[in-house]
Design an enzyme around this catalytic site. Structure first.
Site, PDB file in Angstrom:
ATOM      1  N   ARG A  14     -27.201  77.549 -92.152  1.00 38.74           N
ATOM      2  CA  ARG A  14     -28.195  77.027 -92.641  1.00 38.74           C
ATOM      3  C   ARG A  14     -29.591  77.942 -93.101  1.00 38.74           C
ATOM      4  O   ARG A  14     -29.212  78.861 -93.981  1.00 38.74           O
ATOM      5  CB  ARG A  14     -28.710  77.179 -90.940  1.00 38.74           C
ATOM      6  CG  ARG A  14     -28.917  78.261 -89.955  1.00 38.74           C
ATOM      7  CD  ARG A  14     -29.244  77.903 -89.071  1.00 38.74           C
ATOM      8  NE  ARG A  14     -29.266  79.195 -88.251  1.00 38.74           N
ATOM      9  CZ  ARG A  14     -29.609  79.772 -87.060  1.00 38.74           C
ATOM     10  NH1 ARG A  14     -29.339  78.706 -86.477  1.00 38.74           N
ATOM     11  NH2 ARG A  14     -29.894  80.922 -86.917  1.00 38.74           N
ATOM     12  N   ALA A  61     -25.044  86.214 -93.372  1.00 38.43           N
ATOM     13  CA  ALA A  61     -24.726  86.400 -92.341  1.00 38.43           C
ATOM     14  C   ALA A  61     -25.409  87.407 -91.870  1.00 38.43           C
ATOM     15  O   ALA A  61     -24.899  88.564 -92.369  1.00 38.43           O
ATOM     16  CB  ALA A  61     -23.392  86.377 -91.845  1.00 38.43           C
ATOM     17  N   ALA A 107     -36.140 101.917 -76.257  1.00 36.82           N
ATOM     18  CA  ALA A 107     -35.844 102.637 -75.722  1.00 36.82           C
ATOM     19  C   ALA A 107     -34.996 101.903 -73.597  1.00 36.82           C
ATOM     20  O   ALA A 107     -34.869 102.404 -72.811  1.00 36.82           O
ATOM     21  CB  ALA A 107     -37.423 103.127 -74.516  1.00 36.82           C
ATOM     22  N   TYR A 148     -31.069  96.876 -86.336  1.00 39.09           N
ATOM     23  CA  TYR A 148     -31.781  96.121 -86.943  1.00 39.09           C
ATOM     24  C   TYR A 148     -31.302  96.744 -88.647  1.00 39.09           C
ATOM     25  O   TYR A 148     -31.205  97.167 -89.983  1.00 39.09           O
ATOM     26  CB  TYR A 148     -32.315  94.522 -87.325  1.00 39.09           C
ATOM     27  CG  TYR A 148     -32.484  93.456 -88.274  1.00 39.09           C
ATOM     28  CD1 TYR A 148     -32.075  92.404 -88.487  1.00 39.09           C
ATOM     29  CD2 TYR A 148     -33.711  93.556 -88.907  1.00 39.09           C
ATOM     30  CE1 TYR A 148     -31.804  91.788 -89.133  1.00 39.09           C
ATOM     31  CE2 TYR A 148     -33.989  92.431 -89.895  1.00 39.09           C
ATOM     32  CZ  TYR A 148     -32.872  91.239 -90.007  1.00 39.09           C
ATOM     33  OH  TYR A 148     -33.204  90.575 -91.093  1.00 39.09           O
TER      34      TYR A 148
HETATM   35  P1  NAD Z   1     -30.611  82.016 -89.520  1.00 38.40           P
HETATM   36  O1  NAD Z   1     -30.388  82.997 -88.451  1.00 38.40           O
HETATM   37  O2  NAD Z   1     -30.880  80.949 -90.057  1.00 38.40           O
HETATM   38  O3  NAD Z   1     -29.249  82.222 -90.179  1.00 38.40           O
HETATM   39  C1  NAD Z   1     -28.116  83.424 -90.469  1.00 38.40           C
HETATM   40  C2  NAD Z   1     -26.644  82.617 -90.562  1.00 38.40           C
HETATM   41  O4  NAD Z   1     -25.672  83.503 -90.390  1.00 38.40           O
HETATM   42  C3  NAD Z   1     -26.456  81.818 -89.330  1.00 38.40           C
HETATM   43  O5  NAD Z   1     -25.915  80.862 -89.365  1.00 38.40           O
HETATM   44  C4  NAD Z   1     -25.767  82.261 -88.404  1.00 38.40           C
HETATM   45  O6  NAD Z   1     -24.616  81.697 -88.163  1.00 38.40           O
HETATM   46  C5  NAD Z   1     -24.655  83.440 -89.413  1.00 38.40           C
HETATM   47  N1  NAD Z   1     -23.717  83.854 -88.595  1.00 38.40           N
HETATM   48  C6  NAD Z   1     -24.400  84.594 -87.471  1.00 38.40           C
HETATM   49  N2  NAD Z   1     -23.522  85.565 -87.118  1.00 38.40           N
HETATM   50  C7  NAD Z   1     -22.355  85.137 -87.649  1.00 38.40           C
HETATM   51  C8  NAD Z   1     -21.147  85.557 -87.809  1.00 38.40           C
HETATM   52  N3  NAD Z   1     -20.612  86.711 -86.822  1.00 38.40           N
HETATM   53  N4  NAD Z   1     -20.612  84.944 -88.632  1.00 38.40           N
HETATM   54  C9  NAD Z   1     -20.983  84.565 -89.531  1.00 38.40           C
HETATM   55  N5  NAD Z   1     -21.610  83.917 -89.161  1.00 38.40           N
HETATM   56  C10 NAD Z   1     -22.900  84.473 -88.561  1.00 38.40           C
HETATM   57  O7  NAD Z   1     -31.051  83.242 -90.000  1.00 38.40           O
HETATM   58  P2  NAD Z   1     -32.093  83.714 -92.007  1.00 38.40           P
HETATM   59  O8  NAD Z   1     -33.412  83.602 -91.346  1.00 38.40           O
HETATM   60  O9  NAD Z   1     -31.658  82.275 -92.869  1.00 38.40           O
HETATM   61  O10 NAD Z   1     -31.326  85.071 -92.910  1.00 38.40           O
HETATM   62  C11 NAD Z   1     -30.295  85.076 -93.562  1.00 38.40           C
HETATM   63  C12 NAD Z   1     -30.421  86.622 -94.351  1.00 38.40           C
HETATM   64  O11 NAD Z   1     -31.307  87.480 -94.408  1.00 38.40           O
HETATM   65  C13 NAD Z   1     -29.404  87.499 -93.091  1.00 38.40           C
HETATM   66  O12 NAD Z   1     -28.922  88.467 -92.918  1.00 38.40           O
HETATM   67  C14 NAD Z   1     -30.838  88.540 -92.110  1.00 38.40           C
HETATM   68  O13 NAD Z   1     -31.065  89.088 -91.516  1.00 38.40           O
HETATM   69  C15 NAD Z   1     -32.015  87.564 -93.430  1.00 38.40           C
HETATM   70  N6  NAD Z   1     -33.157  88.225 -93.923  1.00 38.40           N
HETATM   71  C16 NAD Z   1     -34.099  86.864 -92.868  1.00 38.40           C
HETATM   72  C17 NAD Z   1     -35.439  87.084 -92.940  1.00 38.40           C
HETATM   73  C18 NAD Z   1     -36.217  86.318 -92.645  1.00 38.40           C
HETATM   74  O14 NAD Z   1     -37.531  86.399 -92.941  1.00 38.40           O
HETATM   75  N7  NAD Z   1     -35.735  84.666 -92.277  1.00 38.40           N
HETATM   76  C19 NAD Z   1     -36.019  88.581 -93.104  1.00 38.40           C
HETATM   77  C20 NAD Z   1     -35.297  89.480 -94.252  1.00 38.40           C
HETATM   78  C21 NAD Z   1     -34.222  89.011 -94.072  1.00 38.40           C
END
Ligand code: NAD
Length: 451
Positions: free
Chosen positions: A224, A293, A302, A357
């Site tokens: 997703r 992921a 804290a 994070y």
């Molecule tokens: P999301 O939560 O919609 O998707 C993250 C996906 O990672 C999920 O499908 C989840 O099941 C998978 N995942 C989590 N833990 C896992 C594991 N242990 N093993 C395998 N899969 C795992 O998040 P997103 O918004 O699509 O974000 C994707 C990436 O972009 C992430 O790394 C997030 O930190 C980064 N990011 C997102 C934003 C934002 O604004 N949405 C901003 C900066 C960075």
């Protein structure tokens, strides 16, 4: 998730109200749509005095149908004038020849008439030479000065425009086309105020309609959000995709994999057996690895428990490191491979409630920087893409007022889309993009936060 303020601000009544109250007025950004084949639809103006402008002029006909030079007899192109030329959609200014402070005024002279004649969502690229490669202190300072210029212009340009600075090392000219196909097109709709350096790279894209044909790509967290968009975009560009996500997401993962003609791999990247299983699944080799992921477990330091701290470090940082190391050790990551780490603006600017994070995401940037020189020996590049506020399930979960502030605090006054991050990843994944390694590209609409 839809941005209702953006939609309202672009109705006639909304425009009047937003103007009267001096509120942010985001414009709908132009994005790449299937079936399009020209990076730039509209006029391109090339100017400046270095050697790079001529390289760009030589492939301008592959970027767009209309291209001009800023002066008579330059590059053998027709001259553009503010009085008679069309509205401009792309501007490339070669500043690589500037070496004295007084020459910096050439920027003002080139951009002033052009800025008054821009179309909607224009893309601007300034070309220069990396300051650290120049011996003369004044020449080096002049090239460094371009950063301040481009970042400020990014904040002034409005109209949904973007501005970037690309330092091109001698010998990296063949890689300019790939960079400009990204930076002058709607693929970089939400990328602005960025500084990149191109270095020589032996690989080239052979078919621009399918630049990743013949490549196998792994995308983690692909069921997703941003990961799904990355998988779709890499598949669009011709890659065979392997989609990985946690076993709980198997149904969505399988559905997307079958739609994209790819494979799915239900695996928790933190599981003890994850490196072994991944190597087994990719035994035939992989060219592109996208560590997308990621999780958030927000709490101020804290109140941060060990569990919240560790889980974020494990998923976001330790797993990408261990899996990449395992693929390298097993020889599964092929020569000339491309590794892309999805970091975050939090890892650059920091964020309240996100010490865990931001630590993990800054660590990813460190991984890209520290691994790049060793991987270069095999032609492998490794880079970080740092998204700002992207409209996904992750940001939809943020409380309304914080979400609204996060969304507007950038030069474009809006959040980006998963597609915007995916396009940046797809560019880094291209064969010619080995020219960029150990670098960070922010996809943040030029956020007001961070450098
Ligand atoms: P999301 O939560 O919609 O998707 C993250 C996906 O990672 C999920 O499908 C989840 O099941 C998978 N995942 C989590 N833990 C896992 C594991 N242990 N093993 C395998 N899969 C795992 O998040 P997103 O918004 O699509 O974000 C994707 C990436 O972009 C992430 O790394 C997030 O930190 C980064 N990011 C997102 C934003 C934002 O604004 N949405 C901003 C900066 C960075």
């Amino acid at each position: 998730m839809s941005d209702r303020y953006l939609n309202f601000a672009n109705t006639p009544a909304g425009r009047r109200l937003v103007g009267a109250l001096g509120l942010p007025s985001p414009l709908p950004l132009e994005r790449w749509v299937a079936g399009r084949n020209r990076p730039l639809e509209g006029a391109l103006l090339i100017g400046g005095d270095g050697d790079l402008g001529a390289s760009v002029a030589a492939f301008a006909n592959r970027l767009t149908d209309e291209y001009f030079a800023a002066r008579d007899d330059q590059y053998g192109l027709p001259r553009w004038t503010a009085e008679h030329g069309p509205k401009l959609k792309g501007l490339v200014f070669d500043a690589s020849g500037l070496s004295r402070f007084e020459e910096l005024d050439a920027l003002r002279q080139f951009f002033q008439p052009a800025l008054k004649n821009l179309g909607r969502c224009p893309h601007v690229v300034v070309l220069g030479r990396a300051p650290q490669t120049l011996d003369d202190p004044q020449a080096s300072s002049v090239q460094r000065a371009l950063e301040g210029f481009t970042r400020s212009l990014g904040k002034e340009i409005r109209r949904g425009g973007t501005v970037q600075l690309v330092y091109v090392d001698p010998g990296a000219e063949p890689q300019l086309e790939g960079a400009l196909r990204f930076l002058l097109s709607p693929k970089s709709a939400y990328v602005s105020g960025q500084v990149l350096r191109l270095q020589p790279c032996a690989q080239q894209v052979s078919d621009w309609t399918r630049p990743l044909a013949g490549k196998t790509a792994l995308v983690t967290g692909a069921s997703r959000g941003i990961g799904a968009a990355i998988a779709e975009t890499l598949a669009r560009d011709g890659a065979d995709v392997v989609l990985l996500d946690v076993p709980q997401a198997k149904d969505a993962l399988d559905a997307l994999a079958s739609r994209l003609g790819g494979r799915s791999l239900a695996l928790d990247i933190c599981a003890e057996e994850a490196p072994g299983k991944l190597v087994e699944a990719l035994a035939e080799g992989v060219d592109i690895v996208v560590h997308n992921a990621g999780i958030t477990r927000d709490k101020t330091l804290a109140k941060m428990s060990e569990g919240l701290w560790e889980s974020v470090i494990d998923v976001n940082l330790r797993a990408p490191q261990q899996l990449t190391a395992a693929l390298l050790q097993a020889g599964a990551l092929r020569d000339n491979g491309r590794v892309v780490l999805i970091a975050s603006l939090s890892g650059i600017a920091g964020n309240v409630g996100q010490t865990n994070y931001a630590t993990s995401k800054a660590g990813l940037i460190g991984l890209a920087q520290s691994w790049a020189p060793t991987l270069a020996e095999r032609g492998i590049s490794i880079n970080a893409v740092a998204p700002g506020f992207i409209e996904t399930g992750m940001t939809a979960a943020i409380p309304f007022t914080i979400r609204e502030a996060g969304r507007r605090m950038n030069a474009m006054n809006q959040g980006g889309l998963p597609q915007d991050v995916a396009e940046a990843v797809a560019w880094f994944a291209q064969p010619g993009s080995g020219a960029v390694s150990g670098q960070v590209l922010r996809v943040c609409g030029q956020s007001l936060l961070g450098a």
